[in-house]
Design a protein around this motif. Structure first.
Motif, PDB file in Angstrom:
ATOM      1  N   PRO A 101       9.476  54.753 127.141  1.00  0.00           N
ATOM      2  CA  PRO A 101      10.419  55.472 126.021  1.00  0.00           C
ATOM      3  C   PRO A 101      11.789  55.344 126.065  1.00  0.00           C
ATOM      4  CG  PRO A 101       9.488  57.319 127.274  1.00  0.00           C
ATOM      5  CD  PRO A 101       8.788  56.100 127.865  1.00  0.00           C
ATOM      6  N   TYR A 109       3.058  56.116 120.906  1.00  0.00           N
ATOM      7  CA  TYR A 109       2.505  57.264 121.213  1.00  0.00           C
ATOM      8  C   TYR A 109       3.766  57.826 121.598  1.00  0.00           C
ATOM      9  CZ  TYR A 109       2.711  54.883 125.619  1.00  0.00           C
ATOM     10  OH  TYR A 109       2.869  54.369 126.924  1.00  0.00           O
ATOM     11  N   ASP A 110       3.497  59.229 121.803  1.00  0.00           N
ATOM     12  CA  ASP A 110       4.602  60.295 122.402  1.00  0.00           C
ATOM     13  C   ASP A 110       4.169  60.780 123.853  1.00  0.00           C
ATOM     14  OD1 ASP A 110       5.942  62.426 123.452  1.00  0.00           O
ATOM     15  OD2 ASP A 110       6.408  63.295 120.955  1.00  0.00           O
ATOM     16  N   GLY A 113       3.808  64.647 124.003  1.00  0.00           N
ATOM     17  CA  GLY A 113       3.030  65.259 122.715  1.00  0.00           C
ATOM     18  C   GLY A 113       1.659  64.655 122.757  1.00  0.00           C
ATOM     19  N   ASP A 114       1.426  63.394 122.980  1.00  0.00           N
ATOM     20  CA  ASP A 114      -0.008  62.784 122.837  1.00  0.00           C
ATOM     21  C   ASP A 114      -0.721  62.891 123.966  1.00  0.00           C
ATOM     22  OD1 ASP A 114       0.663  62.261 120.239  1.00  0.00           O
ATOM     23  OD2 ASP A 114       1.116  60.376 120.575  1.00  0.00           O
TER      24      ASP A 114
END
Length: 324
Positions: A101, A109-110, A113-114
């Motif tokens: 990131p 995707y995170d 979070g994912d």
């Protein structure tokens, strides 16, 4: 209380009573571990060392799938993020997981979070190696050669977002005025082969994948990136000994599953991975994989990942790297 929910509740409440949680989830078909890099790299090595023992503890065979591609292993990671959250698919990744990131502005995707964290699978120092034909035997001769050939040097990496890319950026910042060009390959294995063949001058690689080439004489090790020597390479000086105390970059490995995977499945995988690491400790020591018991639980791994996201972002910002 609904009796059918009790195993899941116990799984969520009983970290470290993981044995009880493991009994609540037993897979009934083969499992898969996705490694988001090419075969032969350090992440792949760790996955293959652990997989048979993990499979035996879970009672099912494990298929390892290498899905290389994208910055920091985006393709393989995305495949896991979008897999059914049923416990049958695990991502085995490196610290490139938190680098992604920082490099990609539109992530598919995170990272937080994912995914749900499963286990920390150890940290390893990285080592700088050079092609055997170069007149380099230690850090002093390396720096002299780099200065004499500034602008003509290329170093191999597993691509932007890889652990050795991060280590290379920190090394460049420690050697101002020296120009080096990064040549990207689809994984740590191909990057090391480029150094062996002479198509790249040097690379920085986690010790698990580099140690065999070093001991076999395919490449020459110059220094371990960190303050202390590695037990796997006791004759190779640390960066601090070599005169670069600021060059301290270690890789780490971790296991993750899609978010919303049942807590009982996470606990079962966690117990299996931790059990495998304990049983295979002598082999892991040979590969310079250092266990970190303080990050043994899924919750501790979650906290570790969040903190490392912040640390890595700061390093890359300082190196002038921005998400694109």
């Amino acid at each position: 209380m609904n009796i059918s929910r009790r195993p899941l509740l116990l799984a969520g409440l009983a970290a470290p009573g993981i044995a009880r949680a493991q009994a609540a989830w037993r897979p009934d078909r083969p499992l898969r571990i996705i490694v988001p890099f090419a075969p032969g790299g350090s992440t792949d090595v760790v996955a293959r060392v652990l997989s048979d023992t993990v499979a035996a503890q879970l009672g099912q065979s494990i298929v390892i799938e290498n899905r290389a591609g994208g910055a920091a292993g985006l393709i393989g990671s995305e495949a896991v993020a979008k897999s059914p959250p049923d416990g049958y698919t695990v991502l085995l990744h490196s610290n490139a997981h938190v680098i992604a990131p920082c490099l990609v502005s539109r992530m598919p995707y995170d990272v937080v979070g994912d995914f749900a964290s499963v286990a920390h699978l150890g940290r390893v120092p990285q080592v700088l190696v050079v092609n055997n034909a170069l007149p380099i035997t230690d850090m002093a001769s390396l720096i002299a050669w780099l200065r004499a050939n500034s602008g003509k040097i290329n170093f191999a990496s597993a691509g932007i977002g890889s652990g050795n890319h991060l280590a290379s950026e920190v090394l460049r910042s420690a050697l101002p005025g020296i120009e080096m060009e990064m040549v990207q390959f689809r994984g740590g294995g191909p990057a090391m082969q480029a150094v062996i063949s002479g198509s790249a001058h040097l690379c920085i690689d986690p010790i698990p994948s580099a140690v065999g080439h070093i001991k076999g004489g395919s490449v020459r090790a110059i220094a371990v990136a960190g303050p202390t020597r590695s037990s796997a390479l006791p004759d190779v000086p640390s960066a601090t000994e070599a005169g670069l105390p600021a060059w301290d970059i270690a890789a780490w490995f971790g296991a993750f599953v899609p978010a919303r995977t049942p807590a009982a499945a996470i606990a079962a995988w966690n117990a299996a991975f931790n059990g495998a690491m304990e049983r295979l400790q002598p082999r892991l020591v040979e590969l310079a994989v250092e266990r970190q018991p303080q990050i043994a639980t899924p919750a501790a791994m979650d906290d570790f990942v969040k903190a490392d996201l912040i640390r890595v972002a700061a390093i890359l910002r300082a190196a002038g790297v921005r998400p694109e």
